[in-house]
Design a protein around this motif. Structure first.
Motif, PDB file in Angstrom:
ATOM      1  N   ASP A 151       0.848  -1.195   0.000  1.00 47.69           N
ATOM      2  CA  ASP A 151       0.000   0.000   0.000  1.00 47.69           C
ATOM      3  C   ASP A 151       0.887   1.250   0.000  1.00 47.69           C
ATOM      4  N   LYS A 208       1.181   3.189   3.283  1.00 48.77           N
ATOM      5  CA  LYS A 208       1.346   2.152   4.303  1.00 48.77           C
ATOM      6  C   LYS A 208       1.342   2.703   5.720  1.00 48.77           C
ATOM      7  N   THR A 214      -2.017   2.541   7.290  1.00 49.94           N
ATOM      8  CA  THR A 214      -2.728   1.273   7.387  1.00 49.94           C
ATOM      9  C   THR A 214      -2.693   0.708   8.806  1.00 49.94           C
ATOM     10  N   ARG A 269      -9.586  -0.484   7.366  1.00 48.61           N
ATOM     11  CA  ARG A 269      -8.265  -0.662   6.753  1.00 48.61           C
ATOM     12  C   ARG A 269      -7.209   0.295   7.299  1.00 48.61           C
ATOM     13  N   TYR A 270      -7.639   1.469   7.781  1.00 46.61           N
ATOM     14  CA  TYR A 270      -6.684   2.505   8.174  1.00 46.61           C
ATOM     15  C   TYR A 270      -6.916   2.940   9.621  1.00 46.61           C
TER      16      TYR A 270
END
Length: 343
Positions: free
Chosen positions: A70, A73, A76, A266-267
Motif C-alpha cells: 500500500d 502504508k 494502514t 483498513r486505516y
C-alpha cells in the motif's frame, strides 16, 4: 515494511533494533513504533527496497519482517494496528470518544454565533464549528467575516468552554489561525487536493489537529494520498466523508458510507461523517447521521443554526432546535457499536 519483534523482546532489544535501522538509513524519525500487551511493531517509513529482510529476520529478537505494498502504508492498520487517538485540550479523545461537531455553516454575527453555540452546547455537542472564511461558488455571495469571524469563534470558546473548528483556505492565513489558537483546522472539500496548502500545514511547528474532507469524486487513493502529505509532518489527521454530486437533483450530494466503513477497517486515522453536506436536505440529516455512526464513524460534523430560515449560507441543510433530539440517539448507536466491539 514492518518488523514484528518477539513477544519476549524488551526495551533493550528495541534500542538495538532502532540503532541498527539508523545505520541502515532509517533514523528514529522515520520509524513508527507500536506497542501492545504481547507485541512491538516497528514500521519503516519511506523506500525500504534496500533493506535486507533476511538479515533482520535472522535476529533472535525479531519474529517476522513484512513488506506492505500500500503506497499509504503509514496509514494502514498493518503498520499501526491500534486506532489513532487525537486528544484535545478539553479532554475529548477523537478516535475513542464520540465527537459531535456542530454549529453554523458561516459565522454571520456575534448574536447568531452565540445563540447557536448555546443551542449546540446545551444539546450535547463537544466541538463548535463555524465558518470564518467561506469558499462560495459565486464570489458575490457572502464570503464570511474572515478575521472577525475567528475573533468571534475564540470568544465563543471562552464563553462556552468548548473547542472550536473552522476552515483554512489559504496558507497566507496560517498566522491568523495561530493567533486565535484555533483548536482544529479544517481543510475543506474544495481544497482536498490543494497540495500547496497541505504541504504548508504539514510543515508547521507544533501543528493542531487537521480535519481533511474528501472532495467531490475524489477517490479513496487520492484522499489517502492527501492525508499522507499532512501526516508526514502532522500525525493528528482526521478524515471526513461528505459525499459526491450525482445526476439526481433531489440531493446536494449522496453520502458514501462505504468509504466510512472501508477507511475504519483498513486505516488507523479517525473518521468523521458530514451528513449536512452529504445530503443537503435537512429532513434526512438525522437519518444519515445515525447511519454514519453505525457504519463506524468516530463522530459527526453537523450544521446547526438558531434560525435556519434566515441563514446566509446553507440554511436548507441546517438543523435547529431539532438537533437536541439527534444527539442522544447518536450516542446510543455509538455505544451499541462499542458494546458489540465493532469500533
Amino acid at each position: 515494511m514492518i518488523i514484528q519483534m518477539e513477544a519476549k523482546a524488551g526495551e533493550k532489544q528495541l534500542e538495538r533494533l532502532v540503532e541498527r535501522l539508523g545505520n541502515d538509513g532509517f533514523p528514529p524519525e522515520m520509524l513508527d513504533i507500536s506497542r501492545g500487551d504481547t507485541f512491538i511493531l516497528v514500521g519503516l517509513k519511506g523506500d525500504t527496497r534496500a533493506i535486507d529482510e533476511g538479515a533482520y529476520r535472522a535476529l533472535d529478537y525479531v519474529l517476522d519482517v513484512i513488506r506492505i505494498s500500500d503506497p499509504c502504508k503509514e496509514l494502514t492498520r498493518d503498520f499501526h494496528p491500534r486506532p489513532s487517538i487525537i486528544r484535545l485540550g478539553s479532554g475529548l479523545r477523537i478516535g475513542k470518544d464520540l465527537a459531535v461537531i456542530a454549529g453554523p455553516c458561516a459565522i454571520e454575527s456575534r448574536d447568531q454565533l452565540m445563540k447557536t453555540a448555546k443551542l449546540v452546547v446545551d444539546a450535547g455537542a463537544n466541538i463548535l464549528r463555524g465558518g470564518a472564511f467561506k469558499p462560495r461558488t459565486i464570489h458575490r455571495s457572502f464570503q464570511g467575516l474572515r478575521e472577525d469571524g475567528l475573533k468571534l469563534l475564540a470568544e465563543a470558546r471562552e464563553k462556552f468552554g468548548i473547542p472550536v473548528i473552522t476552515e483554512i483556505m489559504d496558507a497566507r492565513d496560517i498566522h491568523l489561525f495561530v493567533e486565535y489558537d484555533i483548536d482544529i483546522w479544517q481543510v475543506g472539500a474544495r481544497n482536498c487536493l490543494n497540495y500547496t496548502l497541505l504541504d504548508a500545514l504539514a510543515e508547521m511547528k507544533n501543528p493542531k489537529p487537521v480535519v481533511l474532507k474528501r472532495g467531490d469524486h475524489v477517490s479513496i487513493s487520492e484522499f489517502l494520498g492527501a492525508a499522507l502529505r499532512l501526516y508526514d509532518g502532522n500525525t493528528k489527521v482526521i478524515l471526513c466523508e461528505r459525499g459526491d454530486k450525482t445526476v439526481d437533483p433531489v440531493y446536494r450530494n449522496v453520502l458514501n458510507l462505504n468509504n466510512v466503513a472501508w477507511l475504519k477497517k483498513r486505516y488507523h486515522l479517525p473518521v468523521l461523517v458530514d451528513p449536512s453536506h452529504g445530503t443537503g436536505v435537512r429532513q434526512i440529516v438525522p437519518d444519515m447521521a445515525l447511519a454514519g455512526i453505525a457504519a463506524g464513524a468516530d463522530g459527526l460534523m453537523v450544521e446547526v443554526h438558531h434560525k435556519p430560515e434566515e441563514a446566509l449560507c446553507d440554511g436548507a441543510q441546517s438543523l435547529s432546535a431539532d438537533f437536541k433530539k439527534l444527539t442522544p440517539l447518536v450516542r446510543q448507536v455509538f455505544e451499541l457499536r462499542r458494546q458489540a466491539k465493532m469500533l
